[in-house]
Write an enzyme that holds these catalytic residues in place. Structure first.
Site, PDB file in Angstrom:
ATOM      1  N   LYS A  84       0.729  -0.994   0.062  1.00 46.91           N
ATOM      2  CA  LYS A  84       0.030  -0.144  -0.028  1.00 46.91           C
ATOM      3  C   LYS A  84       0.622   1.176  -0.077  1.00 46.91           C
ATOM      4  O   LYS A  84       0.614   2.090  -0.515  1.00 46.91           O
ATOM      5  CB  LYS A  84      -0.856   0.067   1.346  1.00 46.91           C
ATOM      6  CG  LYS A  84      -0.389   0.061   2.549  1.00 46.91           C
ATOM      7  CD  LYS A  84      -1.457  -0.405   3.494  1.00 46.91           C
ATOM      8  CE  LYS A  84      -0.630  -0.237   4.968  1.00 46.91           C
ATOM      9  NZ  LYS A  84      -1.708  -0.692   6.051  1.00 46.91           N
TER      10      LYS A  84
ATOM     11  N   ARG B   9      -8.264  -1.546  17.098  1.00 42.73           N
ATOM     12  CA  ARG B   9      -8.797  -1.044  15.897  1.00 42.73           C
ATOM     13  C   ARG B   9      -9.520  -2.203  15.338  1.00 42.73           C
ATOM     14  O   ARG B   9     -10.438  -2.444  15.905  1.00 42.73           O
ATOM     15  CB  ARG B   9      -7.537  -0.903  14.713  1.00 42.73           C
ATOM     16  CG  ARG B   9      -7.848  -0.012  13.517  1.00 42.73           C
ATOM     17  CD  ARG B   9      -6.967   0.180  12.615  1.00 42.73           C
ATOM     18  NE  ARG B   9      -6.325  -1.088  11.959  1.00 42.73           N
ATOM     19  CZ  ARG B   9      -5.408  -0.937  11.001  1.00 42.73           C
ATOM     20  NH1 ARG B   9      -4.646   0.250  10.682  1.00 42.73           N
ATOM     21  NH2 ARG B   9      -5.115  -1.921  10.354  1.00 42.73           N
TER      22      ARG B   9
HETATM   23  C1  LIG Z   1      -0.404  -1.749   6.681  1.00 42.35           C
HETATM   24  C2  LIG Z   1      -0.706  -2.858   7.664  1.00 42.35           C
HETATM   25  C3  LIG Z   1       0.296  -3.609   7.576  1.00 42.35           C
HETATM   26  C4  LIG Z   1       1.648  -3.282   7.026  1.00 42.35           C
HETATM   27  O1  LIG Z   1       2.136  -2.317   8.096  1.00 42.35           O
HETATM   28  P1  LIG Z   1       3.765  -1.847   7.998  1.00 42.35           P
HETATM   29  O2  LIG Z   1       3.775  -1.263   9.104  1.00 42.35           O
HETATM   30  O3  LIG Z   1       3.998  -1.195   6.707  1.00 42.35           O
HETATM   31  O4  LIG Z   1       4.480  -3.423   7.990  1.00 42.35           O
HETATM   32  C5  LIG Z   1      -0.171  -4.910   8.192  1.00 42.35           C
HETATM   33  N1  LIG Z   1      -1.448  -5.247   8.399  1.00 42.35           N
HETATM   34  C6  LIG Z   1      -2.550  -4.335   8.359  1.00 42.35           C
HETATM   35  C7  LIG Z   1      -3.705  -4.983   8.736  1.00 42.35           C
HETATM   36  C8  LIG Z   1      -2.186  -3.213   7.747  1.00 42.35           C
HETATM   37  O5  LIG Z   1      -3.202  -2.300   7.403  1.00 42.35           O
END
Ligand SMILES: *Cc1c(COP(=O)(O)O)cnc(C)c1O
Length: 355
Positions: free
Chosen positions: A37, A131
């Site tokens: 993302k 969350r």
């Molecule tokens: C964005 C996200 C991640 C990845 O997070 P990083 O800090 O980039 O490793 C993992 N799980 C969920 C549910 C996320 O929204």
């Protein structure tokens, strides 16, 4: 090159990816889900990930998963709990999704049957970050109901930490996730494919081999690509911290006052602002603005350059103390953080490159 440009450094990012996969493997985490993302699933980054051994991708936006194309079949995980309005696309473009609502899982099952597929479901458990996630006391009831649905497969349980509540993954919360996984397996006589122990904030547990052994999957973006784990901000010595920069072009450069002249109202964003009198300054405008990235998330590579301010399309910098002889048309580079990469990649006015 078209400016403003965000530039990903290929060799360094490849090293980060390979070292992360290796580190995970040593800790029994055979499933590294590459979180795409931050860079909006930019195709060269996907290709590089695949080349380095990634076989599973994850994104919060279904459009990004749709656009991922690899030489062989890969797992595609939707990170954000699906909207009821996107169920058709979720089944079409992802193979597995994180879930916390039975009504949504029922809709996924119904749609999967329609599309002649079985969609994998990972149940998220809320272990304190507040969350997403089912409360631990409810997870067995939900699991039982999911197991009755024909269009979905209960493929795992997972947790997300250090996002909303800033809760750090530890032996308590990760241990509880593993107990829940074990209890589900015993109670229902099934084997879960994934026990998903979080994001880059869980990575520090790999450094001292203290990640509970039942966790076999992590969803990693920041550490995998930018080398930074997010519980304590550490970068291992054999990895590169944020091998990605923003390049902007100077469109105006003049000596001007540091204090605005005239009656002071509010700025372009309706905010009251104050100014410090630093006398005459060598001020430059680079062509990037708050619409693309927030000023506070940028750091000039040349540490003698100071940030002054920003409006939607302009960023003003102070070149008074820099030794380099910059002129209109020259490029000013900035170091980035996770949220600035994310913002810049989302802006259609910023070009992406890999070098
Ligand atoms: C964005 C996200 C991640 C990845 O997070 P990083 O800090 O980039 O490793 C993992 N799980 C969920 C549910 C996320 O929204």
């Amino acid at each position: 090159m078209k400016y403003p440009a965000i530039v990903f450094e290929k060799e360094k990012i490849a090293t980060n990816i390979k070292n992360t996969i290796e580190l995970c493997k040593k800790n029994g985490v055979d499933n590294v889900f590459a979180v795409t993302k931050s860079y909006s699933a930019f195709e060269p980054m996907i290709a590089l990930s695949y080349e380095c051994g990634i076989r599973a991708f994850a994104d919060a936006r279904i459009q990004n998963l749709r656009d991922i194309n690899c030489p062989t079949e890969v797992e595609k995980l939707l990170l954000r709990i699906p909207m009821l309005s996107e169920i058709e696309d979720v089944v079409k473009y992802s193979t597995v999704s994180l879930n916390s609502e039975l009504v949504t899982i029922e809709a996924l099952s119904e749609e999967a049957i329609k599309q002649n597929k079985v969609h994998k479901v990972i149940l998220m458990v809320d272990l304190g970050d507040l969350r997403e996630g089912i409360l631990p006391c409810d997870v067995y009831d939900v699991a039982a109901k999911v197991l009755e649905l024909k269009g979905v497969k209960l493929s795992g349980v997972g947790v997300n930490l250090t996002c909303y509540g800033a809760v750090i993954p530890d032996d308590n919360n990760l241990g509880e996730l593993c107990s829940i996984a074990k209890n589900i397996e015993e109670k229902f006589g099934i084997e879960l494919e994934y026990v998903s122990g979080g994001n880059s904030s869980s990575v520090y547990k790999l450094f001292d081999k203290s990640l509970p052994s039942k966790i076999n999957m992590l969803r990693i973006g920041e550490f995998l690509y930018y080398g930074a784990e997010s519980s304590y901000g550490k970068t291992p010595s054999d990895m590169f911290n944020y091998p990605v920069t923003l390049r902007t072009q100077i469109v105006e450069l003049k000596e001007k006052d540091s204090l605005p002249k005239g009656e002071i109202g509010v700025n372009a964003f309706g905010e009251k602002v104050t100014f410090e009198d630093k006398g005459k300054m060598l001020r430059a405008i680079v062509a990037i603005g708050r619409q693309d990235v927030v000023l506070d998330n940028l750091t000039p590579v040349d540490k003698s350059i100071e940030l002054v301010g920003q409006s939607s399309d302009h960023t003003i910098i102070d070149l008074t103390h820099t030794k380099s002889d910059l002129k209109v048309g020259d490029i000013v580079e900035f170091e980035l953080s996770y949220s600035s990469v994310l913002d810049l990649c989302t802006s259609k006015y910023v070009s992406k490159y890999m070098e």
